[in-house]
Design an enzyme around this catalytic site. Structure first.
Site, short mmCIF file in Angstrom:
data_model
loop_
_atom_site.label_atom_id
_atom_site.label_comp_id
_atom_site.label_asym_id
_atom_site.label_seq_id
_atom_site.Cartn_x
_atom_site.Cartn_y
_atom_site.Cartn_z
N ASP A 140 -17.18 52.34 53.12
CA ASP A 140 -16.66 52.67 53.38
C ASP A 140 -16.71 54.57 52.67
O ASP A 140 -16.64 55.75 53.58
CB ASP A 140 -14.99 53.25 53.91
N ASP A 143 -16.25 46.87 54.42
CA ASP A 143 -14.56 47.51 54.49
C ASP A 143 -14.70 47.49 54.97
O ASP A 143 -14.75 48.58 56.46
CB ASP A 143 -15.16 48.74 53.06
N GLU A 168 -14.56 48.52 40.36
CA GLU A 168 -15.48 49.83 39.64
C GLU A 168 -14.77 51.14 38.79
O GLU A 168 -13.77 51.05 39.01
CB GLU A 168 -15.20 50.76 41.34
N GLU A 177 -9.19 46.90 49.15
CA GLU A 177 -9.08 47.63 48.15
C GLU A 177 -7.51 47.32 48.12
O GLU A 177 -6.73 47.37 47.92
CB GLU A 177 -9.59 49.37 47.43
O1 KIV Z 1 -17.71 51.62 49.86
C1 KIV Z 1 -18.66 51.73 48.38
O2 KIV Z 1 -19.67 51.92 49.39
C2 KIV Z 1 -17.58 50.59 47.93
C3 KIV Z 1 -18.95 50.62 46.77
C4 KIV Z 1 -19.11 51.44 46.08
C5 KIV Z 1 -18.64 48.96 46.19
O3 KIV Z 1 -16.82 49.94 47.75
#
Ligand code: KIV
Length: 257
Positions: A41, A80, A176, A111
């Site tokens: 995302d 995501d 992260e 997340e």
């Molecule tokens: O949204 C994204 O690209 C991510 C990565 C940076 C792990 O979650």
């Protein structure tokens, strides 16, 4: 399942390579090199100039993922789940099923740790493959950016969350911007692989936003290494095209009907 087994087998053997893609052409380049292609995302800030990932909708993720799917033959494709699409178990299951049925991705990423643990368990009980994400959580990040794991209480919480997620059945966890010794401990204590971004080389794999790595997205963050400046190459190609058109060198007869 074969792809997941392969991934799990890499723990303590070889590093996992994960990069983001938002479209077919990029995905087809990455597919030759990656274990995981993530439709992150992060596309909200990278492509749409949003201040955070919170404005990304389910439809945006689905449309980009449909394009990415066309470029992938072998990598594991993870999408995501955007903000506000997994506020409770039934909402999460409905939306995860929608993402998977429309995009044919292999897994989804959510997340959080203890806060979403029952939601993660519900998805896994319903045979949905889940990638975890701890440390900086861009969907709930408020205020100034700061790496995670400086305070003892924070370290204890992140390690506990990682163990909870593993027990719930996630196949891997993205860490992260987690402090080096903490990501080392988490990686050592978990059986599943960790994938770091700004979380040191002790992780079992690394993920970066591809647009950052190739110099297409003008970001200046400590955890990014820019391997090329693709903008420079695009720029010089466009200048050549522009000059050719102005000087009537393009199109030639062979480009015309
Ligand atoms: O949204 C994204 O690209 C991510 C990565 C940076 C792990 O979650």
């Amino acid at each position: 399942m074969y792809k997941i087994k392969n991934l799990l087998n890499k723990k303590n053997k070889s590093k996992i390579i994960c990069l983001t893609a938002y479209s077919k052409n990029m995905a087809s380049i990455l597919d030759n090199h990656c274990d995981i292609i993530l439709v992150g995302d992060s596309l909200g800030s990278v492509l749409y100039n949003f201040k955070s990932t919170r404005g990304v909708s389910l439809d945006m993720m689905i449309e980009h993922s449909k394009s990415v799917r066309m470029g992938i033959k072998k990598s594991l494709m993870v999408v995501d789940m955007p903000h506000n699409t997994y506020r409770n178990s039934s909402e999460a299951l409905k939306n995860a099923k929608k993402i998977i049925s429309k995009t044919k991705c292999d897994a989804v990423k959510l997340e959080g740790g203890s806060k979403i643990i029952n939601i993660v368990k519900h998805l896994i009980k319903n045979k949905i493959l889940v990638l975890g994400h701890l440390g900086i959580l861009p969907q709930s990040q408020k205020g100034k950016f700061r790496f995670k794991g400086k305070k003892l209480s924070e370290r204890i919480k992140i390690l506990k969350d990682a163990k909870l997620l593993e027990k719930a059945g996630v196949f891997s966890i993205v860490l992260e911007c987690v402090e080096t010794s903490l990501s080392k401990t988490i990686t050592r204590e978990l059986k599943i692989p960790t994938i770091g971004i700004g979380a040191s080389s002790f992780c079992d794999g690394q993920v970066l936003v591809t647009d950052d790595l190739i110099g297409l997205n003008p970001i200046n963050a400590r955890f990014v290494k820019r391997y090329t400046n693709i903008s420079k190459y695009i720029n010089s190609a466009i200048i050549k095209f522009k000059n050719d058109v102005k000087e009537i060198k393009f199109p030639k007869k062979k480009h015309s009907y």
